[in-house]
Motif scaffolding. Structure first.
Motif, PDB file in Angstrom:
ATOM      1  N   GLN A 203       0.796  -1.228   0.000  1.00 12.62           N
ATOM      2  CA  GLN A 203       0.000   0.000   0.000  1.00 12.62           C
ATOM      3  C   GLN A 203       0.827   1.277   0.000  1.00 12.62           C
ATOM      4  O   GLN A 203       0.622   2.159  -0.829  1.00 12.62           O
ATOM      5  CB  GLN A 203      -0.933   0.010   1.210  1.00 12.62           C
ATOM      6  CG  GLN A 203      -2.305  -0.573   0.935  1.00 12.62           C
ATOM      7  CD  GLN A 203      -3.298  -0.177   1.996  1.00 12.62           C
ATOM      8  OE1 GLN A 203      -3.010  -0.165   3.183  1.00 12.62           O
ATOM      9  NE2 GLN A 203      -4.503   0.150   1.575  1.00 12.62           N
ATOM     10  N   GLN A 274      -9.123   1.901   1.335  1.00 15.80           N
ATOM     11  CA  GLN A 274     -10.356   1.118   1.361  1.00 15.80           C
ATOM     12  C   GLN A 274     -10.249  -0.157   0.530  1.00 15.80           C
ATOM     13  O   GLN A 274     -11.248  -0.868   0.360  1.00 15.80           O
ATOM     14  CB  GLN A 274     -11.520   1.965   0.825  1.00 15.80           C
ATOM     15  CG  GLN A 274     -11.707   3.308   1.496  1.00 15.80           C
ATOM     16  CD  GLN A 274     -12.716   4.165   0.757  1.00 15.80           C
ATOM     17  OE1 GLN A 274     -13.705   3.679   0.209  1.00 15.80           O
ATOM     18  NE2 GLN A 274     -12.477   5.474   0.743  1.00 15.80           N
ATOM     19  N   SER A 275      -9.074  -0.438   0.012  1.00 17.57           N
ATOM     20  CA  SER A 275      -8.923  -1.493  -0.995  1.00 17.57           C
ATOM     21  C   SER A 275      -8.184  -2.726  -0.490  1.00 17.57           C
ATOM     22  O   SER A 275      -7.548  -3.441  -1.272  1.00 17.57           O
ATOM     23  CB  SER A 275      -8.194  -0.908  -2.218  1.00 17.57           C
ATOM     24  OG  SER A 275      -8.901   0.188  -2.748  1.00 17.57           O
ATOM     25  N   ILE A 276      -8.262  -3.000   0.794  1.00 21.19           N
ATOM     26  CA  ILE A 276      -7.567  -4.162   1.357  1.00 21.19           C
ATOM     27  C   ILE A 276      -8.041  -5.448   0.696  1.00 21.19           C
ATOM     28  O   ILE A 276      -7.236  -6.334   0.349  1.00 21.19           O
ATOM     29  CB  ILE A 276      -7.780  -4.243   2.879  1.00 21.19           C
ATOM     30  CG1 ILE A 276      -7.263  -2.976   3.570  1.00 21.19           C
ATOM     31  CG2 ILE A 276      -7.078  -5.484   3.455  1.00 21.19           C
ATOM     32  CD1 ILE A 276      -5.808  -2.711   3.376  1.00 21.19           C
ATOM     33  N   ASP A 277      -9.361  -5.591   0.501  1.00 20.00           N
ATOM     34  CA  ASP A 277      -9.896  -6.804  -0.126  1.00 20.00           C
ATOM     35  C   ASP A 277      -9.394  -6.948  -1.561  1.00 20.00           C
ATOM     36  O   ASP A 277      -9.123  -8.066  -2.022  1.00 20.00           O
ATOM     37  CB  ASP A 277     -11.432  -6.772  -0.116  1.00 20.00           C
ATOM     38  CG  ASP A 277     -12.012  -6.940   1.285  1.00 20.00           C
ATOM     39  OD1 ASP A 277     -11.251  -7.347   2.188  1.00 20.00           O
ATOM     40  OD2 ASP A 277     -13.212  -6.657   1.470  1.00 20.00           O
ATOM     41  N   VAL A 278      -9.283  -5.832  -2.262  1.00 21.95           N
ATOM     42  CA  VAL A 278      -8.786  -5.859  -3.643  1.00 21.95           C
ATOM     43  C   VAL A 278      -7.319  -6.297  -3.662  1.00 21.95           C
ATOM     44  O   VAL A 278      -6.908  -7.110  -4.503  1.00 21.95           O
ATOM     45  CB  VAL A 278      -8.946  -4.471  -4.298  1.00 21.95           C
ATOM     46  CG1 VAL A 278      -8.382  -4.476  -5.715  1.00 21.95           C
ATOM     47  CG2 VAL A 278     -10.417  -4.055  -4.316  1.00 21.95           C
ATOM     48  N   ASP A 280      -5.822  -8.120  -1.396  1.00 17.95           N
ATOM     49  CA  ASP A 280      -5.799  -9.549  -1.058  1.00 17.95           C
ATOM     50  C   ASP A 280      -6.160 -10.407  -2.266  1.00 17.95           C
ATOM     51  O   ASP A 280      -5.586 -11.484  -2.474  1.00 17.95           O
ATOM     52  CB  ASP A 280      -6.766  -9.833   0.094  1.00 17.95           C
ATOM     53  CG  ASP A 280      -6.248  -9.323   1.430  1.00 17.95           C
ATOM     54  OD1 ASP A 280      -5.039  -9.057   1.536  1.00 17.95           O
ATOM     55  OD2 ASP A 280      -7.061  -9.186   2.365  1.00 17.95           O
ATOM     56  N   GLN A 281      -7.104  -9.932  -3.084  1.00 14.63           N
ATOM     57  CA  GLN A 281      -7.471 -10.677  -4.287  1.00 14.63           C
ATOM     58  C   GLN A 281      -6.303 -10.730  -5.268  1.00 14.63           C
ATOM     59  O   GLN A 281      -6.055 -11.767  -5.907  1.00 14.63           O
ATOM     60  CB  GLN A 281      -8.685 -10.034  -4.959  1.00 14.63           C
ATOM     61  CG  GLN A 281      -9.207 -10.797  -6.174  1.00 14.63           C
ATOM     62  CD  GLN A 281      -9.624 -12.207  -5.836  1.00 14.63           C
ATOM     63  OE1 GLN A 281     -10.440 -12.410  -4.933  1.00 14.63           O
ATOM     64  NE2 GLN A 281      -9.083 -13.197  -6.527  1.00 14.63           N
ATOM     65  N   LYS A 283      -3.122 -10.661  -4.441  1.00 15.16           N
ATOM     66  CA  LYS A 283      -2.182 -11.639  -3.873  1.00 15.16           C
ATOM     67  C   LYS A 283      -2.632 -13.068  -4.174  1.00 15.16           C
ATOM     68  O   LYS A 283      -1.811 -13.927  -4.533  1.00 15.16           O
ATOM     69  CB  LYS A 283      -2.064 -11.419  -2.367  1.00 15.16           C
ATOM     70  CG  LYS A 283      -1.370 -10.132  -1.968  1.00 15.16           C
ATOM     71  CD  LYS A 283      -1.346  -9.956  -0.451  1.00 15.16           C
ATOM     72  CE  LYS A 283      -0.657  -8.657  -0.060  1.00 15.16           C
ATOM     73  NZ  LYS A 283      -0.690  -8.433   1.412  1.00 15.16           N
ATOM     74  N   ASN A 284      -3.924 -13.324  -4.057  1.00 13.72           N
ATOM     75  CA  ASN A 284      -4.450 -14.655  -4.359  1.00 13.72           C
ATOM     76  C   ASN A 284      -4.249 -15.013  -5.828  1.00 13.72           C
ATOM     77  O   ASN A 284      -3.912 -16.156  -6.165  1.00 13.72           O
ATOM     78  CB  ASN A 284      -5.942 -14.724  -4.014  1.00 13.72           C
ATOM     79  CG  ASN A 284      -6.211 -14.677  -2.520  1.00 13.72           C
ATOM     80  OD1 ASN A 284      -5.341 -14.998  -1.720  1.00 13.72           O
ATOM     81  ND2 ASN A 284      -7.413 -14.269  -2.146  1.00 13.72           N
ATOM     82  N   ALA A 354      -6.121  -7.697  -9.873  1.00 13.03           N
ATOM     83  CA  ALA A 354      -7.148  -8.142  -8.938  1.00 13.03           C
ATOM     84  C   ALA A 354      -8.410  -8.585  -9.672  1.00 13.03           C
ATOM     85  O   ALA A 354      -9.159  -9.430  -9.176  1.00 13.03           O
ATOM     86  CB  ALA A 354      -7.471  -7.021  -7.953  1.00 13.03           C
TER      87      ALA A 354
END
Length: 374
Positions: A203, A274-278, A280-281, A283-284, A354
Motif C-alpha cells: 500500500q 479502502q482497498s484491502i480486499d482488492v 488480497d485478491q 495476492k491470491n 485483482a
C-alpha cells in the motif's frame, strides 16, 4: 551533406531486420494480462465517480495555463503533495507530470560533475537518462549483487547516490533493500528508490513496509500503475523539495498538470486505504498463477511475488511466438524484446490484476504449459 531521411530509413530497416521493430497497437477486447492497472483503479466505476464528484465540487479551469512557477500552481496541488507525503511517511513531496519526468528531474539536477551515481544494471531507462544528463561519474552493478554494489561504492567520488527499484519493471523481483540500505549508509552514500511498481500491492510501498523511510534519501512514486491515473511524486525532505523546484528542469520548464489529473490522484489515494480486499485478491491471483506453471531450466519463470511475472524465452522469435499463441487464445500478453531488455533475456511479461478471474488465470497457465515447451 548526409540525408536525415536516409538515416531514418536505414535505422528502421536495421531494426526490422533484427526483429526488434516497434509499432503502436490500439485497444483490444483480449483479457488484460499486460497493463500496469494492478488493482483495477483505471477501470473502477467507483474511482470515476469520486473523481467526477471532486471536480464538480471545485471551480477549476480546463487547463493549468502554465508552469507551476508561473500560473499553474494551486493551493490544491500543494495540499495534495502534503497529503501524499504524509501517507508515505515522508517529510515532503513534489509532483511531476510523469514518472519519467520525476526520475529525469531528480537524477539530472541532484548529482553534479565530480559526484557519483551507482545504479542496478536493470534500473529504469528514466533513471539512466537522468543520470546521463547530470555529468556525474556513473557506475552500474550486477542485478541485486551486494558485493558488486559495495565494490562500486569504493570507487565513488564526491557526493554518491545509489538508485534501485523496489519492484523491477521488467523482472518483477524485489531487491534486498535492507542490506542495500545498510551498505549505502556504511559508505555515507544516499539511497534513491523508485517505487513505481510497488505501491498498490504494497500500500505505502516497500520502503515504508520495511521501515526504511529514514534510510532512503528520495523515493519516486508513480500514479500510472496501481493507482490508475497519471503523474508522479518525488518524496524526501523539505530541502529536497525546495531544491527540485529550483533546479529540476523537467519540473521548471513544463506546463503544470490540469486540475482533472490532480483530482484523479487525490481520489485514488482516498480509495487506496479502502482497498484491502482488492489487494488480497491480487495476492491470491499471483499465487493462483504461479502454482500450476511448469518451470524449466530452458525457459524459467523469474522469481517474483509481485504482480509482474516474467518467463525468459531468450530470443525475440520465441518471445513473439508465445505471445501470438496467447493472443490467439484471447489473452493479452506482450513479448518484451531486445533492445528493451538485453539480448538473450527476451521474455513475455505477464501482469496480474485483482480483476482477473480464476478461469482466465487457469487458461493463461495451461496455454503457457502447452506451448512453451512444445
Amino acid at each position: 551533406m548526409a540525408s536525415a531521411q536516409h538515416h531514418i530509413e536505414k535505422k528502421l530497416a536495421e531494426r526490422k531486420a533484427s526483429g526488434a521493430y516497434r509499432t503502436l497497437k490500439p485497444e483490444n477486447t483480449l483479457v488484460d494480462f499486460c497493463s500496469n492497472d494492478y488493482l483495477g483503479f483505471a477501470r473502477s466505476p467507483l474511482l470515476k465517480k469520486l473523481i467526477e464528484q471532486e471536480i464538480a465540487s471545485h471551480a477549476s479551469l480546463n487547463g493549468s495555463t502554465g508552469s507551476r512557477l508561473i500560473t499553474g500552481n494551486l493551493t490544491y496541488t500543494e495540499n495534495l503533495e502534503q497529503q501524499i507525503a504524509a501517507w508515505h511517511h515522508s517529510e515532503a513531496g513534489l509532483l511531476f507530470n510523469s514518472g519519467y519526468d520525476a526520475n529525469v528531474g531528480l537524477l539530472s539536477s541532484l548529482p553534479q560533475r565530480g559526484d557519483t551515481i551507482i545504479t542496478d544494471e536493470l534500473i529504469h531507462a528514466s533513471v539512466i537518462d537522468g543520470a546521463r544528463l547530470s555529468h556525474a561519474n556513473r557506475y552500474t552493478f550486477k542485478h541485486n549483487d551486494l558485493e558488486g554494489l559495495e565494490s562500486k561504492l569504493k570507487l565513488a567520488k564526491g557526493v554518491c547516490y545509489v538508485a534501485v527499484e523496489s519492484v523491477y519493471s521488467m523482472d518483477g523481483d524485489t531487491p534486498p533493500l535492507l542490506q542495500i540500505a545498510e551498505i549505502v549508509e556504511k559508505h555515507n552514500a544516499h539511497l534513491i528508490v523508485d517505487e513505481a511498481h510497488a505501491v498498490g500491492l504494497h500500500q505505502r510501498g516497500i520502503v515504508d513496509e520495511l521501515d526504511l523511510n529514514n534510510k532512503v534519501f528520495a523515493r519516486v512514486v508513480t500514479f500510472g500503475k496501481a493507482l490508475g491515473c497519471h503523474g508522479a511524486i518525488v518524496l524526501g525532505s523539505d530541502k529536497l523539495r525546495e531544491y527540485l523546484i529550483n533546479f529540476a528542469r523537467s519540473f521548471i520548464y513544463t506546463t503544470a498538470a490540469p486540475f482533472h489529473q490532480l483530482a484523479a490522484i487525490k481520489m485514488a489515494y482516498e480509495l487506496l486505504p479502502q482497498s484491502i480486499d482488492v489487494i488480497d485478491q491480487l495476492k491470491n491471483n499471483i499465487a493462483l498463477f504461479k502454482k500450476p506453471i511448469k518451470i524449466t531450466d530452458s525457459y524459467p519463470l523469474i522469481e517474483s511475488d509481485n504482480a509482474i511475472q516474467c518467463i525468459l524465452l531468450k530470443s525475440n522469435e520465441k518471445a513473439r511466438q508465445i505471445a501470438i499463441q496467447l493472443q490467439k487464445n484471447g489473452l493479452d500478453v506482450r513479448a518484451i524484446l531486445s533492445p528493451t531488455v538485453p539480448q538473450g533475456l527476451e521474455r513475455i511479461r505477464i501482469c496480474l490484476h485483482a480483476y482477473n478471474t480464476t478461469d482466465e488465470i487457469n487458461l493463461l497457465a495451461s496455454t503457457l504449459n502447452q506451448h512453451i515447451n512444445g
